[in-house]
Scaffold this motif. Sequence first.
Motif, short mmCIF file in Angstrom:
data_model
loop_
_atom_site.label_atom_id
_atom_site.label_comp_id
_atom_site.label_asym_id
_atom_site.label_seq_id
_atom_site.Cartn_x
_atom_site.Cartn_y
_atom_site.Cartn_z
N ILE A 60 58.98 -9.90 -20.22
CA ILE A 60 57.51 -9.80 -20.16
C ILE A 60 56.96 -8.88 -21.25
O ILE A 60 55.78 -8.95 -21.59
N GLN A 61 57.80 -8.01 -21.80
CA GLN A 61 57.40 -7.13 -22.90
C GLN A 61 56.05 -6.44 -22.62
O GLN A 61 55.90 -5.79 -21.63
N SER A 62 55.07 -6.65 -23.51
CA SER A 62 53.83 -5.86 -23.39
C SER A 62 52.97 -6.21 -22.18
O SER A 62 52.02 -5.49 -21.89
N ILE A 63 53.29 -7.30 -21.50
CA ILE A 63 52.52 -7.60 -20.27
C ILE A 63 52.76 -6.47 -19.26
O ILE A 63 51.89 -6.15 -18.44
N SER A 64 53.93 -5.82 -19.39
CA SER A 64 54.24 -4.69 -18.50
C SER A 64 53.23 -3.56 -18.64
O SER A 64 53.08 -2.73 -17.74
N LYS A 65 52.51 -3.53 -19.77
CA LYS A 65 51.54 -2.45 -19.98
C LYS A 65 50.37 -2.54 -18.99
O LYS A 65 49.72 -1.54 -18.70
N VAL A 66 50.12 -3.74 -18.48
CA VAL A 66 49.08 -3.89 -17.44
C VAL A 66 49.55 -3.16 -16.17
O VAL A 66 48.75 -2.51 -15.49
N PHE A 67 50.85 -3.27 -15.89
CA PHE A 67 51.36 -2.67 -14.66
C PHE A 67 51.41 -1.14 -14.76
O PHE A 67 51.05 -0.44 -13.83
N THR A 68 51.82 -0.63 -15.93
CA THR A 68 51.86 0.84 -16.06
C THR A 68 50.45 1.41 -16.14
O THR A 68 50.19 2.50 -15.65
N LEU A 69 49.52 0.64 -16.74
CA LEU A 69 48.13 1.10 -16.73
C LEU A 69 47.62 1.19 -15.28
O LEU A 69 46.95 2.16 -14.90
N THR A 70 47.96 0.20 -14.48
CA THR A 70 47.51 0.19 -13.08
C THR A 70 48.10 1.39 -12.33
O THR A 70 47.39 2.08 -11.58
N ILE A 71 49.38 1.66 -12.56
CA ILE A 71 50.01 2.83 -11.94
C ILE A 71 49.31 4.10 -12.42
O ILE A 71 48.97 4.99 -11.63
N GLY A 72 49.06 4.17 -13.72
CA GLY A 72 48.42 5.36 -14.30
C GLY A 72 47.04 5.58 -13.71
O GLY A 72 46.67 6.72 -13.35
N LEU A 73 46.26 4.52 -13.59
CA LEU A 73 44.91 4.66 -13.04
C LEU A 73 44.95 5.05 -11.58
O LEU A 73 44.15 5.86 -11.12
N SER A 74 45.89 4.47 -10.83
CA SER A 74 45.90 4.85 -9.40
C SER A 74 46.42 6.27 -9.20
O SER A 74 46.00 6.95 -8.28
N LYS A 75 47.31 6.73 -10.08
CA LYS A 75 47.83 8.10 -9.92
C LYS A 75 46.88 9.16 -10.47
O LYS A 75 46.72 10.21 -9.88
N LEU A 76 46.29 8.88 -11.63
CA LEU A 76 45.55 9.92 -12.35
C LEU A 76 44.03 9.71 -12.33
O LEU A 76 43.28 10.59 -12.75
N GLY A 77 43.59 8.52 -11.90
CA GLY A 77 42.15 8.24 -11.94
C GLY A 77 41.63 8.36 -13.36
O GLY A 77 42.36 8.08 -14.32
N SER A 78 40.41 8.85 -13.49
CA SER A 78 39.80 8.84 -14.83
C SER A 78 40.41 9.88 -15.77
O SER A 78 40.17 9.84 -16.97
N THR A 79 41.25 10.80 -15.24
CA THR A 79 41.88 11.75 -16.18
C THR A 79 42.91 11.04 -17.08
O THR A 79 43.33 11.59 -18.08
N LEU A 80 43.28 9.80 -16.71
CA LEU A 80 44.16 9.03 -17.60
C LEU A 80 43.54 8.92 -18.99
O LEU A 80 44.24 8.89 -20.00
N TRP A 81 42.21 8.89 -19.03
CA TRP A 81 41.52 8.70 -20.32
C TRP A 81 41.57 9.94 -21.20
O TRP A 81 41.10 9.91 -22.33
N ASN A 82 42.12 11.04 -20.69
CA ASN A 82 42.40 12.17 -21.58
C ASN A 82 43.60 11.85 -22.48
O ASN A 82 43.79 12.47 -23.52
N HIS A 83 44.42 10.90 -22.03
CA HIS A 83 45.65 10.59 -22.76
C HIS A 83 45.49 9.41 -23.71
O HIS A 83 46.24 9.27 -24.66
N VAL A 84 44.55 8.54 -23.40
CA VAL A 84 44.45 7.28 -24.16
C VAL A 84 43.00 6.80 -24.14
O VAL A 84 42.27 7.07 -23.17
N GLY A 85 42.60 6.12 -25.21
CA GLY A 85 41.22 5.63 -25.27
C GLY A 85 41.06 4.26 -24.64
O GLY A 85 41.99 3.73 -24.02
N ARG A 86 39.89 3.68 -24.77
CA ARG A 86 39.67 2.33 -24.23
C ARG A 86 38.79 1.51 -25.16
O ARG A 86 37.84 0.86 -24.73
N GLU A 87 39.10 1.59 -26.43
CA GLU A 87 38.41 0.78 -27.44
C GLU A 87 39.42 -0.16 -28.09
O GLU A 87 40.57 0.21 -28.30
N PRO A 88 38.97 -1.36 -28.45
CA PRO A 88 39.87 -2.25 -29.19
C PRO A 88 40.28 -1.59 -30.51
O PRO A 88 39.53 -0.78 -31.07
#
Length: 307
Positions: A60-88
């Motif tokens: 699945i390669q990079s499709i796995s990034k959807v799953f780790t993002l989901t884990i990250g958001l549920s664990k860290l909430g909006s503080t996840l965005w201190n680590h990574v942006g959300r722009e193309p």
Amino acid sequence: MMQQILDDITAQMALETDRGKVADYIPQLAHVNPNQFGISVATPDGQVYSAGDANTLFSIQSISKVFTLTIGLSKLGSTLWNHVGREPSGDPFNSITILEYESGRPRNPFINAGAIAVVDAITMGREPEEILDEIIQFVHFIADDASICFDYKVARSEIDHEDRNAALAHFMKSFGHLQYDVDKILNTYFHQCSIAMSCEQLARAGLFLVSNGINQPTGAKVISPQQSKRINSLMMMCGHYDGSGEFAYQVGLPGKSGVGGGILAIAPGKGAIAVWSPGLNSVGNSKLGTKALELLGERTGWSVFSK
Ligand SMILES: NC(=O)CC[C@H](N)C(=O)O
């Protein structure tokens, strides 16, 4: 009706002679037969429609990034965005250029640098084995299938050819943007990318993004409605790297591709679509997979931009 659409698309794809190029920078993926094509659609009523090689496992390669993002958001909430942006990013998945301009903070969680930063964020002092255990359990939970596992040969192959991703990770670390040991973070990242799934399993795993964070057939509450909406918007804007604009234009659905040739696309309220064909286009997204999703969109009217 849906079954007929998938059968027609699969028959049409079988006639395609230009099937793209299998990723060969990960040697283990270079062995995959490019003549394969599979597609599955899972709907909130519990049905799964499939055609072609929909039960064959692929990386699945990079499709796995959807799953780790989901884990990250549920664990860290909006503080996840201190680590990574959300722009193309408008750049290839493994590009380093913007990282320097933006002080080592990756543009979004779907480029490699961003996914590596998400792994760092969810590590929380743990060893790779523990995090990987959490990731695979999460995939079992969302797909309702405990048979899904890592492909250790693919992971090994990536570790043996890690130079580009290692460069991205060390570069981020030099800006103080990663907290943990680079080798351990990369080890986790390569294993998450090596997860092997079939189209059927992947379509089921995507169901929570179809129904506001809940996998309706199992009743599993995976993430909040707001977070589900946000993951979909990130998939729309960034899920295909520098091909994201074209994918949104042609298909009009949130989607995430991987260099194994898979794509997971989400039609909110309607269904999760997983498609796989190993040959890639020039920006590293499945060539026939993209084409198949265009056809599916035309036949079903499933675009978030039409009614
Ligand atoms: N686009 C992709 O699927 C890239 C993922 C791959 N594991 C890499 O790091 O290069």
